[in-house]
Design a protein around this motif. Structure first.
Motif, PDB file in Angstrom:
ATOM      1  N   ALA A 122       0.832  -1.202   0.000  1.00  0.00           N
ATOM      2  CA  ALA A 122       0.000   0.000   0.000  1.00  0.00           C
ATOM      3  C   ALA A 122       0.868   1.255   0.000  1.00  0.00           C
ATOM      4  CB  ALA A 122      -0.929  -0.002   1.214  1.00  0.00           C
ATOM      5  N   ARG A 123       1.957   1.226   0.758  1.00  0.00           N
ATOM      6  CA  ARG A 123       2.872   2.373   0.801  1.00  0.00           C
ATOM      7  C   ARG A 123       3.528   2.568  -0.562  1.00  0.00           C
ATOM      8  NH1 ARG A 123       6.616   0.554   4.102  1.00  0.00           N
ATOM      9  NH2 ARG A 123       5.395   0.981   5.958  1.00  0.00           N
ATOM     10  N   ARG A 124       3.962   1.483  -1.199  1.00  0.00           N
ATOM     11  CA  ARG A 124       4.608   1.600  -2.518  1.00  0.00           C
ATOM     12  C   ARG A 124       3.646   2.137  -3.576  1.00  0.00           C
ATOM     13  NH1 ARG A 124       8.175  -3.896  -3.184  1.00  0.00           N
ATOM     14  NH2 ARG A 124       9.622  -3.471  -1.490  1.00  0.00           N
TER      15      ARG A 124
ATOM     16  N   VAL B 168      -6.727   5.485   1.872  1.00  0.00           N
ATOM     17  CA  VAL B 168      -7.593   6.670   1.842  1.00  0.00           C
ATOM     18  C   VAL B 168      -6.896   7.808   1.111  1.00  0.00           C
ATOM     19  CG1 VAL B 168      -8.645   8.447   3.295  1.00  0.00           C
ATOM     20  CG2 VAL B 168      -8.942   6.043   3.862  1.00  0.00           C
ATOM     21  N   ARG B 169      -5.612   7.981   1.363  1.00  0.00           N
ATOM     22  CA  ARG B 169      -4.864   9.025   0.643  1.00  0.00           C
ATOM     23  C   ARG B 169      -4.810   8.730  -0.852  1.00  0.00           C
ATOM     24  NH1 ARG B 169       0.372  10.319   4.447  1.00  0.00           N
ATOM     25  NH2 ARG B 169      -0.784  11.071   6.254  1.00  0.00           N
TER      26      ARG B 169
ATOM     27  N   SER C  48      -9.056  10.686  -6.926  1.00  0.00           N
ATOM     28  CA  SER C  48     -10.234  11.529  -7.181  1.00  0.00           C
ATOM     29  C   SER C  48      -9.833  12.903  -7.698  1.00  0.00           C
ATOM     30  CB  SER C  48     -11.060  11.676  -5.903  1.00  0.00           C
ATOM     31  OG  SER C  48     -11.515  10.427  -5.474  1.00  0.00           O
ATOM     32  N   VAL C  49      -8.811  13.491  -7.093  1.00  0.00           N
ATOM     33  CA  VAL C  49      -8.334  14.806  -7.538  1.00  0.00           C
ATOM     34  C   VAL C  49      -7.759  14.701  -8.951  1.00  0.00           C
ATOM     35  CG1 VAL C  49      -6.586  16.577  -7.119  1.00  0.00           C
ATOM     36  CG2 VAL C  49      -7.963  15.709  -5.230  1.00  0.00           C
TER      37      VAL C  49
ATOM     38  N   ILE D 166      -2.694   0.410   7.018  1.00  0.00           N
ATOM     39  CA  ILE D 166      -2.962   0.302   5.579  1.00  0.00           C
ATOM     40  C   ILE D 166      -3.983   1.354   5.164  1.00  0.00           C
ATOM     41  CG2 ILE D 166      -3.769  -1.223   3.747  1.00  0.00           C
ATOM     42  CD1 ILE D 166      -2.979  -3.580   5.544  1.00  0.00           C
ATOM     43  N   ARG D 167      -4.984   1.564   5.997  1.00  0.00           N
ATOM     44  CA  ARG D 167      -6.066   2.498   5.663  1.00  0.00           C
ATOM     45  C   ARG D 167      -5.539   3.899   5.391  1.00  0.00           C
ATOM     46  NH1 ARG D 167     -11.383   2.889   5.520  1.00  0.00           N
ATOM     47  NH2 ARG D 167     -12.361   4.822   6.171  1.00  0.00           N
TER      48      ARG D 167
END
Length: 144
Positions: free
Chosen positions: A54-56, A94-95, A101-102, A89-90
């Motif tokens: 998730a971080r990668r 979420v980010r 979306s942006v 992870i969330r």
């Protein structure tokens, strides 16, 4: 007469309560089901590996690969659905959802502005911005 009123279960809500309420079967099924961090459930990654992936995906999304943010949201969909599960992870998922979306809003606005406005909006610069006449400008079409 006062004693008979206090013994009435309809008038005394404390005595009307059931000390052992039966649980809602739907809520016990939902709470007993194990939540996995990835969409492929038990076949997927461990929680430690999921944090790394998730971080990668989140960081590489900034390297002009924002579609990885979508992949991050899709692959870790259970993390988005369950707000209290997997807080490490969330954060990244979420980010990624916000970033995607942006990015999608900006890309859609640019595409709509370019396609709807066209030559009326951009004027003579429009011919330099469009890509369909690159071969003509470089003399590669053989029509020159």
């Amino acid at each position: 007469m006062e004693d008979s009123r206090s013994d009435d279960p309809n008038l005394n809500p404390i005595r009307n309560r059931n000390p052992n309420p039966t649980p809602n079967p739907l809520s016990t099924i939902i709470s007993s089901a194990q939540v996995w961090p990835t969409i492929d459930g038990p076949l997927g990654l461990t929680e430690e590996a999921s944090v790394d992936y998730a971080r990668r995906f989140y960081k590489f999304g900034f390297a002009l690969l924002p579609w990885l943010w979508f992949v991050n949201c899709f692959y870790f969909w259970p993390v988005l659905r369950h707000a209290r599960a997997f807080p490490q992870i969330r954060n990244y998922v979420v980010r990624s959802a916000i970033g995607f979306s942006v990015f999608t809003a900006l890309l859609s606005a640019w595409a709509l502005t370019f396609s709807i406005g066209g030559e009326q909006l951009f004027g003579p610069v429009y011919d330099k911005l469009v890509m369909y006449n690159v071969a003509d400008r470089l003399g590669l079409s053989g029509l020159a």
